[in-house]
Design an enzyme around this catalytic site. Sequence first.
Site, PDB file in Angstrom:
ATOM      1  N   GLN A 225       0.923  -0.875   0.003  1.00  0.00           N
ATOM      2  CA  GLN A 225       0.022   0.037  -0.024  1.00  0.00           C
ATOM      3  C   GLN A 225       0.803   1.338   0.065  1.00  0.00           C
ATOM      4  O   GLN A 225       1.496   1.631   0.780  1.00  0.00           O
ATOM      5  CB  GLN A 225      -0.933  -0.011   1.112  1.00  0.00           C
ATOM      6  CG  GLN A 225      -1.847   1.316   1.156  1.00  0.00           C
ATOM      7  CD  GLN A 225      -2.714   1.316   2.116  1.00  0.00           C
ATOM      8  OE1 GLN A 225      -2.240   1.647   3.499  1.00  0.00           O
ATOM      9  NE2 GLN A 225      -4.191   1.222   1.920  1.00  0.00           N
TER      10      GLN A 225
ATOM     11  N   ARG B  89      -7.253   2.384  -2.837  1.00  0.00           N
ATOM     12  CA  ARG B  89      -8.324   2.265  -1.633  1.00  0.00           C
ATOM     13  C   ARG B  89      -8.950   3.684  -1.749  1.00  0.00           C
ATOM     14  O   ARG B  89      -8.312   4.534  -1.502  1.00  0.00           O
ATOM     15  CB  ARG B  89      -7.324   1.925  -0.312  1.00  0.00           C
ATOM     16  CG  ARG B  89      -8.269   2.226   0.899  1.00  0.00           C
ATOM     17  CD  ARG B  89      -7.567   1.896   2.190  1.00  0.00           C
ATOM     18  NE  ARG B  89      -8.292   0.771   2.699  1.00  0.00           N
ATOM     19  CZ  ARG B  89      -8.367   0.738   4.020  1.00  0.00           C
ATOM     20  NH1 ARG B  89      -8.099   1.549   4.795  1.00  0.00           N
ATOM     21  NH2 ARG B  89      -8.936  -0.329   4.407  1.00  0.00           N
TER      22      ARG B  89
ATOM     23  N   TYR C 256      -5.760  11.090   3.884  1.00  0.00           N
ATOM     24  CA  TYR C 256      -4.394  11.358   3.543  1.00  0.00           C
ATOM     25  C   TYR C 256      -4.179  12.157   2.082  1.00  0.00           C
ATOM     26  O   TYR C 256      -5.234  12.704   1.692  1.00  0.00           O
ATOM     27  CB  TYR C 256      -3.606  10.057   3.239  1.00  0.00           C
ATOM     28  CG  TYR C 256      -3.290   9.211   4.618  1.00  0.00           C
ATOM     29  CD1 TYR C 256      -2.878   9.909   5.770  1.00  0.00           C
ATOM     30  CD2 TYR C 256      -4.110   8.054   5.036  1.00  0.00           C
ATOM     31  CE1 TYR C 256      -2.894   9.245   7.047  1.00  0.00           C
ATOM     32  CE2 TYR C 256      -3.945   7.694   6.181  1.00  0.00           C
ATOM     33  CZ  TYR C 256      -3.370   7.918   7.034  1.00  0.00           C
ATOM     34  OH  TYR C 256      -3.472   7.482   8.403  1.00  0.00           O
TER      35      TYR C 256
ATOM     36  N   GLY D 113      -9.853  -6.234   8.847  1.00  0.00           N
ATOM     37  CA  GLY D 113      -8.721  -5.655   9.539  1.00  0.00           C
ATOM     38  C   GLY D 113      -8.456  -6.163  10.762  1.00  0.00           C
ATOM     39  O   GLY D 113      -7.776  -7.116  10.874  1.00  0.00           O
ATOM     40  N   ARG D 114      -8.970  -5.583  11.897  1.00  0.00           N
ATOM     41  CA  ARG D 114      -8.721  -5.988  13.189  1.00  0.00           C
ATOM     42  C   ARG D 114      -8.815  -7.351  13.643  1.00  0.00           C
ATOM     43  O   ARG D 114      -7.861  -7.919  14.505  1.00  0.00           O
ATOM     44  CB  ARG D 114      -9.331  -5.034  14.229  1.00  0.00           C
ATOM     45  CG  ARG D 114      -8.835  -3.747  14.413  1.00  0.00           C
ATOM     46  CD  ARG D 114      -9.842  -2.605  14.997  1.00  0.00           C
ATOM     47  NE  ARG D 114     -11.188  -2.162  14.144  1.00  0.00           N
ATOM     48  CZ  ARG D 114     -12.102  -2.189  14.388  1.00  0.00           C
ATOM     49  NH1 ARG D 114     -12.484  -1.922  15.779  1.00  0.00           N
ATOM     50  NH2 ARG D 114     -13.184  -1.822  13.715  1.00  0.00           N
TER      51      ARG D 114
END
Length: 371
Positions: free
Chosen positions: A98, A231, A184, A322-323
Amino acid sequence: MPSLFDPIQLGAIHAANRVWMSPLTRGRSTRSHVPTPVMADYYRQRASAGLIISEATGISQQGLGWAYAPGIWSDEQVEAWKPITAAVHEAGGKIVSQLWHMGRLVHADFLGGEPPVSSSATTAPGEVRTYPAEDSGEIKRPYGQARPLRTDEIPGILDDYARAAENAIRAGFDGVQIHAANGYLIDQFLRDNSNFREDTYGGSIENRIRLLREVSQRVVDTIGAERTGVRLSPNGEVQGVNDSNPVPLFEAAAAALDDIGVAFLEMREPRPGGSRGEPDQPPIHPVMRKVYSGVLALNSDYDADSAQAALDAGEADAIAFGRTFLANPDLPRRLRDGLPLNPQREELFYVGGAEGYTDYPTADELALASA
């Protein structure tokens, strides 16, 4: 309809299943952003994912402002990534890098005191993790005001993305994902509460998606569309970035990515009742799905049932976790067999070392321990 456990082809990458590992910042690199050997253990453990999307990885020092996060702009970083990608491949997995430019979310401490860059002169809310200050030991400081990128600097940003993509292939990654989400740099250009430019990169939707289009095209020209993904985070505020009219914005973004031919699009899209709060905008992927013909993956608070339901409804081709993948290295097997999940130890997410990183047990290890 496909099962979560059916294979899928995304461009040149053959994924063994549709249970993907989403990018997860972990802070296990060196202070100079070089990956470390323990990262090979971590990614190898999770190689049963159909696709691993690596933790966010800086394309340049200008773009990286997270303590102990990895980069991929130097030869030293490339060499340190090679045993990590090799470990994933030896375990039968696939991994993409990424590519990350944080924009205004880089603290001046990482830039020798210079201000970070963004679409406009804005300041992110909250604080950023930096290295401990010598005088106080504090590791969090308020964000500073960014300066707008000049148009004559943007070709250099495109060069940084191209170099990072090329380096990712040299390091053994199967492809890359351009991080255009989560507030971002590219997201700062996309959305109208952070982009106040009056040139060809601001104002209209066509102008605000220009940097996304140019970065994506440059990466595709460098390593091929068949190894490139993106993404996005279309629905709601993330790290202070939001848009007043996101549906046409992200429909246009998805259409642009379809024109360029990127192989996959993965989206962070919180749903009502999620673990990180209520989104302020319903999911936008149904509109994007109509104009984007590549592989579409959704991400945020899915379990086995809701993930399969999204595939059954034709909303997505894969689901990124994810988590739950962080805490369960053998997550595809646990989802397939209905096995209980390990609890997450959030206090150890970013602290460095193996604890809370490579010491989560697999289902087989738990069974042996209890036998």
